[in-house]
Design a protein around this motif. Structure first.
Motif, PDB file in Angstrom:
ATOM      1  N   GLN B  72      -8.834  15.833  65.055  1.00 37.36           N
ATOM      2  CA  GLN B  72      -8.354  16.355  63.778  1.00 37.36           C
ATOM      3  C   GLN B  72      -7.782  15.255  62.882  1.00 37.36           C
ATOM      4  O   GLN B  72      -6.989  14.428  63.313  1.00 37.36           O
ATOM      5  N   LYS B  73      -8.188  15.275  61.612  1.00 40.86           N
ATOM      6  CA  LYS B  73      -7.739  14.260  60.659  1.00 40.86           C
ATOM      7  C   LYS B  73      -6.435  14.711  60.008  1.00 40.86           C
ATOM      8  O   LYS B  73      -6.271  15.890  59.703  1.00 40.86           O
ATOM      9  N   PRO B  74      -5.531  13.776  59.760  1.00 37.48           N
ATOM     10  CA  PRO B  74      -4.315  14.139  59.028  1.00 37.48           C
ATOM     11  C   PRO B  74      -4.638  14.511  57.575  1.00 37.48           C
ATOM     12  O   PRO B  74      -5.678  14.114  57.042  1.00 37.48           O
ATOM     13  N   LEU B  75      -3.744  15.264  56.958  1.00 36.40           N
ATOM     14  CA  LEU B  75      -3.936  15.631  55.549  1.00 36.40           C
ATOM     15  C   LEU B  75      -3.664  14.418  54.661  1.00 36.40           C
ATOM     16  O   LEU B  75      -2.667  13.724  54.830  1.00 36.40           O
ATOM     17  N   THR B  76      -4.560  14.195  53.711  1.00 35.18           N
ATOM     18  CA  THR B  76      -4.433  13.063  52.790  1.00 35.18           C
ATOM     19  C   THR B  76      -3.098  13.101  52.042  1.00 35.18           C
ATOM     20  O   THR B  76      -2.431  12.075  51.889  1.00 35.18           O
ATOM     21  N   TRP B  77      -2.703  14.271  51.593  1.00 35.26           N
ATOM     22  CA  TRP B  77      -1.441  14.435  50.850  1.00 35.26           C
ATOM     23  C   TRP B  77      -0.250  13.898  51.656  1.00 35.26           C
ATOM     24  O   TRP B  77       0.544  13.109  51.161  1.00 35.26           O
ATOM     25  N   TYR B  78      -0.176  14.302  52.901  1.00 32.30           N
ATOM     26  CA  TYR B  78       0.941  13.837  53.745  1.00 32.30           C
ATOM     27  C   TYR B  78       0.935  12.321  53.861  1.00 32.30           C
ATOM     28  O   TYR B  78       1.943  11.644  53.698  1.00 32.30           O
ATOM     29  N   ARG B  79      -0.241  11.808  54.192  1.00 30.82           N
ATOM     30  CA  ARG B  79      -0.293  10.406  54.560  1.00 30.82           C
ATOM     31  C   ARG B  79      -0.173   9.473  53.367  1.00 30.82           C
ATOM     32  O   ARG B  79       0.352   8.368  53.481  1.00 30.82           O
TER      33      ARG B  79
END
Lengths: 497, 497
Positions: B72-79
């Motif tokens: 699972q990829k992290p959310l772009t917004w968070y990162r």
């Protein structure tokens, strides 16, 4: 909802007096009464910026070693790698030439290496910590000491505090479990001992001899407490000292190890300030133990040492990132497994904090692209801290009825308030009337008059009838030191004679 | 060193049997025996990539909800925001146009807002958590529930685990302190109860009715245990359920609140899977309590609720970042202060994890620059997880002698192994001979044959003589499900009849 048939007598809400007594008894002065009052004043100033009615505009937080809350800048090396670790996708978004303006090559390589092991900052790591980071820590220790370290014996922890909690929890087998702690001490120890219903046994550091340890006194305490039925489990050493700022000699350390070897005490070496050294030399407990062990394995091979380090201190002071490690030396595999189980229940320490620990123990080397900036920043901060400690030390020595040992390391001064009852009768009368002890009274008035927040010596422990306070030397500038000196003059005028 | 006079008899090293019994007793199956064996196999494969001699090439970690360990990829917004928070100086290094290729405007604004409050990711925050983040959390709760929430009642914690530990520690006043916990339960509860020397009182969830709660049974347990001298302190509810994957109805929740109100039990609502809902609707305990309180303050105003949330679950699964919060409702200020003291002793939760919690509860809104990507990513992950849970559910229902409730939420399935002694005499004989219980035996053989690591139901608790296992549905693809189905056929062939 009206259709439900409800009929019961509601119970009374929970009172604090019904809680676990040990959680009521625990005290933690570093964030206790005076810092809580400082928070109130800070909120008052923020809510009434133009009408706060105080002779100062801000709180000077000298109660806790929190450099980045003040003006200290983080190291570029740390933050560039951490930034990439959180969002490695940035490397694919713009041209290589632009990327290179943003991140040196060694930063990019290191981020890739770390992610190659952790996978993502968002995945739980192994409960003991990421294996690549633990290998790096082991390498750092072996290079520092000249003796090998085993990655299997390294636990990556949320600051050093989590490690202290694991150790005290497993060792507190019943209410007669005792822990030898230095007095003065960092109050995490007394708080955690209280939470585990164990017995703190304070050994006094010798203020007249640069806060050194006295092995005769420690042996005496062991005999006395054994006779009382206390089962002493561990001996805590904080080196460089918090709150004392002193550094133990190799001889001091050998004597302590002898005591541990003879009495089967676990050694807890809190060495989180090992980078914060201004005078003398830091020698790790692990190194001295390894030397002794090499020469006299028949005497020292059974010594069990837990040594602690943290990313919160050093020159960088990345307190909020919660990185730390504990090395276990000489423990049986069985015991290590119990520590591992406690770490498992907590799942893992924050992975970005683990990565930061790697960056701290494995910094850029000469010739690498980040080296120059890293070197300039770290030596700048180091000499700046040294300068601040000297200025504050000089200021205390000019204040009437204050004496202070020369700071050797850590982030604190622990000056003594020589306010005798004979010379300061009004102070003692006020103290008796209000029930507020002398050093706390001083700190309260200092806070209310100047906005400077520090912690009374009573929060750390001190020889009875002596009074101290702990202050960091981290706040920038000299204005706050001047306002302290002025306050002190007024305080002496008010209470002396 | 040769000049020292050393003469003492060295003591024996510490044995595990001398440790705090509660630390020996605590069990945590999610990272227990089977996952430890899985680690050994993983190490064996990594060390012998071409000659490991196993019929599979990798371990499938279905033992723990750790999405980013899988694909699972992290959310772009968070990162993107976290990346800027770690290294805000990047904004000054290149032209605005380049920056805008890297970071949307709302990302930059949010990073500045958070840093405006925290100062730096490297500074200790207030022990209760940063004030801006706590205000955001309070706003999220009040919008979710339609009832106000107070930032002063929010504690930012290292995942939800830290909150559970604070609560159980303050409430465990002596060895007769009891905690009502669901069976099956997430083993953090039994482990933490054991560490606090308190008494777990399991109430059985009703498998035949979608793992619902039975208030009659809970009241019966309260009477029985009170009669035995147990002082029941709290009632734990996990909703959506771990390991069950079930979601409580509003009626279930009302009945639970009635019990708490009548018996003065603190409600601990573990709601970390509130975003992981595939069927039905999540209703928070706080909302139901607020409704009841509005209608019958004379009955409900004394109820004390602690509700927990985490950044580790939801669609993003940022487990390694250790963000979480606890909202305290109805507690006296005195009691809140004791929780605050425990938080103080830990200094603060990791500040980047606090920031992540803010990003989670206050995501981009329609019209903002990051919204579309955020929306696409979150709905993609959500429907992907839903698809995986359905495939695994369908697979279990095709397996002989396995039944499984339809997954409604969380990250797990908890299928039942209907291996009766009558039908599976060889299995019971093996179990008797080896002392390994039936479900553990199944999980061990599953691991050794396929590399799939899951956790036996005995690690969570189950009705006596029933057997289950917990598996996440997070691993990608369907190949592992096929290999499980094939293993299952062989297992049945080997042991049935």
């Amino acid at each position: 909802m009206g259709a439900r048939h409800i009929s019961f007598t509601p119970a009374k809400p929970l009172l604090a007096s019904e809680l676990n007594q040990s959680t009521l008894d625990a005290k933690y002065a570093v964030r206790g009464k005076i810092p809580i009052r400082a928070d109130e004043i800070r909120n008052h100033i923020e809510s009434n910026p133009n009408s706060h009615g105080l002779p100062y505009d801000r709180i000077i937080s000298a109660n806790i070693g929190n450099p980045q809350q003040l003006d200290q800048k983080p190291l570029t090396w740390y933050r560039q790698v951490l930034s990439l670790l959180q969002y490695p996708h940035i490397l694919d978004k713009v041209d290589a030439s632009v990327i290179h303006e943003l991140f040196p090559k060694d930063v990019i390589e290191r981020a890739k290496t770390i992610l190659g092991s952790t996978g993502s900052m968002g995945a739980y790591s192994h409960s003991q910590g990421d294996s690549y980071v633990r290998k790096s820590v082991a390498k750092f220790i072996s290079e520092r000491d000249g003796y090998p370290a085993d990655p299997q014996s390294i636990f990556l922890t949320g600051g050093a505090s989590a490690a202290v909690q694991y150790l005290l929890q497993i060792l507190s087998s019943d209410k007669n479990s005792g822990f030898l702690i230095p007095i003065p001490q960092y109050p995490l120890y007394t708080a955690t001992i209280a939470l585990n219903n164990a017995v703190p046994i304070g050994y006094f550091l010798d203020e007249a001899n640069n806060w050194s340890t006295n092995p005769t006194q420690i042996r005496q305490l062991i005999h006395e407490n054994n006779a009382k039925g206390i089962n002493i489990k561990a001996l805590v050493v904080i080196n460089p000292g918090n709150p004392t700022g002193a550094i133990l000699t190799k001889e001091d350390i050998k004597n302590i190890i002898d005591i541990a070897a003879e009495h089967g005490l676990v050694l807890i070496a809190d060495e989180v300030y090992q980078e914060n050294v201004f005078e003398g030399e830091f020698v790790s407990m692990k190194r001295v133990l390894s030397e002794l062990n090499e020469q006299h394995p028949e005497l020292y091979s059974n010594v069990q040492l837990a040594s602690l380090h943290s990313t919160s201190k050093g020159v960088s002071g990345e307190c909020g990132q919660r990185g730390g490690y504990m090395e276990l030396v000489g423990f049986t595999e069985e015991v290590r497994q119990v520590v591992f189980k406690l770490a498992s229940i907590n799942l893992c320490s924050v992975v970005s904090g683990q990565a930061l620990m790697e960056l701290m123990v494995n910094p850029p080397k000469p010739g690498q692209e980040s080296y120059e900036v890293y070197h300039a920043e770290t030596s700048g901060i180091h000499s700046d801290l040294q300068g601040r400690s000297s200025s504050l030390y000089a200021a205390f020595n000019k204040m009437e009825d204050i004496t202070c040992n020369k700071p050797m390391g850590a982030m604190y001064l622990f000056p003594r308030l020589n306010f005798t009852e004979e010379s300061y009768p009004k102070l003692y009368k006020d103290s008796d009337d209000t029930g507020v002890v002398v050093d706390e009274l001083y700190c309260v008035e200092l806070l209310e008059s100047t906005g400077i927040c520090c912690v009374p010596g009573s929060g750390f422990g001190q020889v009875p009838d002596t009074y101290h306070l702990r202050t960091t030397f981290l706040p920038p500038g000299t204005e706050w030191i001047e306002s302290w000196a002025n306050f002190h003059k007024e305080f002496v005028k008010k209470y002396k004679g």
